[in-house]
Design a protein around this motif. Structure first.
Motif, short mmCIF file in Angstrom:
data_model
loop_
_atom_site.label_atom_id
_atom_site.label_comp_id
_atom_site.label_asym_id
_atom_site.label_seq_id
_atom_site.Cartn_x
_atom_site.Cartn_y
_atom_site.Cartn_z
N GLN A 1 1.03 -1.21 0.12
CA GLN A 1 -0.03 -0.24 0.04
C GLN A 1 0.77 1.24 0.03
O GLN A 1 1.90 1.17 0.67
N ARG A 2 0.50 2.10 -0.63
CA ARG A 2 1.21 3.45 -0.86
C ARG A 2 0.85 4.28 0.46
O ARG A 2 -0.22 4.65 0.90
N THR A 3 2.02 4.58 1.07
CA THR A 3 1.84 5.44 2.47
C THR A 3 2.50 6.94 2.15
O THR A 3 3.60 7.01 1.76
N ALA A 4 1.78 7.97 2.56
CA ALA A 4 2.45 9.25 2.47
C ALA A 4 2.69 9.59 4.16
O ALA A 4 2.01 9.42 4.93
N VAL A 5 3.84 10.27 4.22
CA VAL A 5 4.18 10.62 5.67
C VAL A 5 4.15 12.14 5.54
O VAL A 5 4.82 12.79 4.47
N ILE A 6 3.77 12.82 6.52
CA ILE A 6 3.46 14.31 6.89
C ILE A 6 4.31 14.55 7.91
O ILE A 6 4.38 14.05 9.09
N ASP A 7 5.24 15.57 7.84
CA ASP A 7 6.15 15.94 8.76
C ASP A 7 5.42 16.29 10.20
O ASP A 7 4.20 16.02 10.25
N SER A 8 6.28 16.57 11.12
CA SER A 8 5.83 17.11 12.52
C SER A 8 6.54 18.34 12.86
O SER A 8 7.41 18.82 12.29
N VAL A 9 5.82 18.98 13.73
CA VAL A 9 6.46 20.25 14.35
C VAL A 9 7.85 20.05 15.06
O VAL A 9 8.50 20.89 15.07
N ALA B 1 11.26 10.94 7.87
CA ALA B 1 11.77 11.04 6.42
C ALA B 1 12.57 9.88 6.09
O ALA B 1 12.51 9.49 4.89
N TRP B 2 13.54 9.67 6.89
CA TRP B 2 14.53 8.65 6.65
C TRP B 2 13.75 6.97 6.48
O TRP B 2 13.95 6.25 5.68
N ARG B 3 12.67 6.99 7.40
CA ARG B 3 11.76 5.76 7.45
C ARG B 3 11.14 6.00 5.98
O ARG B 3 11.00 4.80 5.41
N ALA B 4 10.74 6.89 5.45
CA ALA B 4 9.99 6.94 4.14
C ALA B 4 10.98 6.67 3.16
O ALA B 4 10.49 5.94 2.14
N LEU B 5 12.04 7.32 3.15
CA LEU B 5 13.07 6.70 2.17
C LEU B 5 13.35 5.03 2.20
O LEU B 5 13.35 4.47 1.13
N ARG C 1 11.43 2.66 3.22
CA ARG C 1 10.30 2.05 3.04
C ARG C 1 9.47 2.39 1.79
O ARG C 1 8.47 1.87 1.44
N GLY C 2 9.92 3.39 0.81
CA GLY C 2 9.46 3.90 -0.33
C GLY C 2 8.30 4.57 0.08
O GLY C 2 7.34 4.71 -1.05
N HIS C 3 7.78 5.32 1.14
CA HIS C 3 6.84 6.10 1.25
C HIS C 3 7.02 7.59 0.79
O HIS C 3 8.11 8.00 0.54
N GLY C 4 5.80 8.24 0.54
CA GLY C 4 6.32 9.71 -0.01
C GLY C 4 6.04 10.56 1.25
O GLY C 4 5.71 10.14 2.18
N THR D 1 17.10 13.65 0.24
CA THR D 1 15.96 14.21 -0.83
C THR D 1 16.14 13.49 -2.04
O THR D 1 15.24 13.31 -2.79
N ARG D 2 17.35 13.12 -2.56
CA ARG D 2 17.72 12.74 -3.75
C ARG D 2 17.21 11.05 -3.48
O ARG D 2 16.64 10.47 -4.68
N GLY D 3 17.34 10.33 -2.70
CA GLY D 3 17.04 9.29 -2.35
C GLY D 3 15.47 9.09 -2.43
O GLY D 3 14.95 8.17 -3.08
N LEU D 4 14.68 9.85 -1.74
CA LEU D 4 13.24 9.97 -1.96
C LEU D 4 12.80 10.26 -3.32
O LEU D 4 11.79 9.57 -3.58
N ALA D 5 13.38 11.03 -4.04
CA ALA D 5 13.22 11.40 -5.38
C ALA D 5 13.24 10.09 -6.22
O ALA D 5 12.62 9.74 -7.20
#
Length: 167
Positions: free
Chosen positions: A1-9, A18-22, A24-27, A46-50
Motif C-alpha cells: 500500500q502506498r503510504t504518505a508521511v507528513i512532517d511534524s512540528v 523522512a529516513w523511514r519514508a526513504l 520504505r518507499g513512502h511519499g 532528498t535525492r533518495g526519496l526522489a
C-alpha cells in the motif's frame, strides 16, 4: 500500500520519519516550508526519496486533496494532516507532537491511542493501520457529523450577524 508521511512540528521526528519514508518507499510531505528546507540540506535523503518514490519531499499546498488522494494511507505528525486524511477517507496514524491534539482527535473518533505510532517498527505500524482500518466506519461517521456541525455553526454565526445588522 502506498503510504504518505507528513512532517511534524518536531524536527527530529520529521527527520526520523523522512529516513523511514526513504527506506520504505513512502511519499514525504511537509506542511511547513522550514521543514522542507531542513530536508533539502540532506541531499542523500532528498535525492533518495526522489529516486525511490519518484518525487522529492513536497510541501502540501492548495492541491492537498489531490496530493494525498494518490496514496492509500497516511502517517502524520500534524493535527491538520490527520484531519485532512480523515476527511479524504484515508486511514491515518498520528505521530506524537508538541500538544495532545492528535491523541485527543483519535480518542474523539474512537480509534484511541492505537492510532498513534511512536516508534517505527514495521510490524507495529502495520498492526496500528489494521486497527485504524477496522475502525474506518467510525471515522467516516465522525467526519460526517463534524461536517454537519461545522455547517450548522457557520449558519448560526451568519444568522447572528444578520440579526445584529438588522438591529
Amino acid at each position: 500500500q502506498r503510504t504518505a508521511v507528513i512532517d511534524s512540528v518536531d524536527r527530529d521526528v520529521t527527520l526520523n520519519w523522512a529516513w523511514r519514508a526513504l527506506i520504505r518507499g513512502h511519499g514525504m510531505f511537509v506542511m511547513h516550508p522550514m521543514n522542507l528546507d531542513r530536508l533539502a540540506r540532506r541531499p542523500l535523503l532528498t535525492r533518495g526519496l526522489a529516486w525511490r518514490t519518484g518525487s522529492p519531499p513536497q510541501l502540501l499546498n492548495d492541491q492537498f486533496a489531490t496530493q494525498l488522494a494518490a496514496f492509500d494511507r497516511v502517517i502524520s505528525g500534524r493535527f491538520h494532516g490527520c484531519c485532512l486524511a480523515m476527511m479524504l477517507g484515508l486511514p491515518v496514524l498520528g505521530l506524537p507532537s508538541n500538544t495532545h491534539k492528535i491523541e485527543g482527535l483519535f480518542n474523539d473518533v474512537g480509534i484511541g491511542n492505537r492510532g498513534v505510532v511512536d516508534g517505527g517498527d514495521r510490524r507495529d505500524v502495520q498492526e496500528r493501520f489494521q486497527h485504524v482500518q477496522a475502525a474506518q466506519a467510525e471515522v467516516d461517521r465522525y467526519t460526517s457529523a463534524a461536517r454537519r456541525e461545522i455547517e450548522a455553526l457557520f449558519d448560526d454565526n451568519a444568522s447572528l450577524a444578520a440579526n445584529q445588522q438588522a438591529a
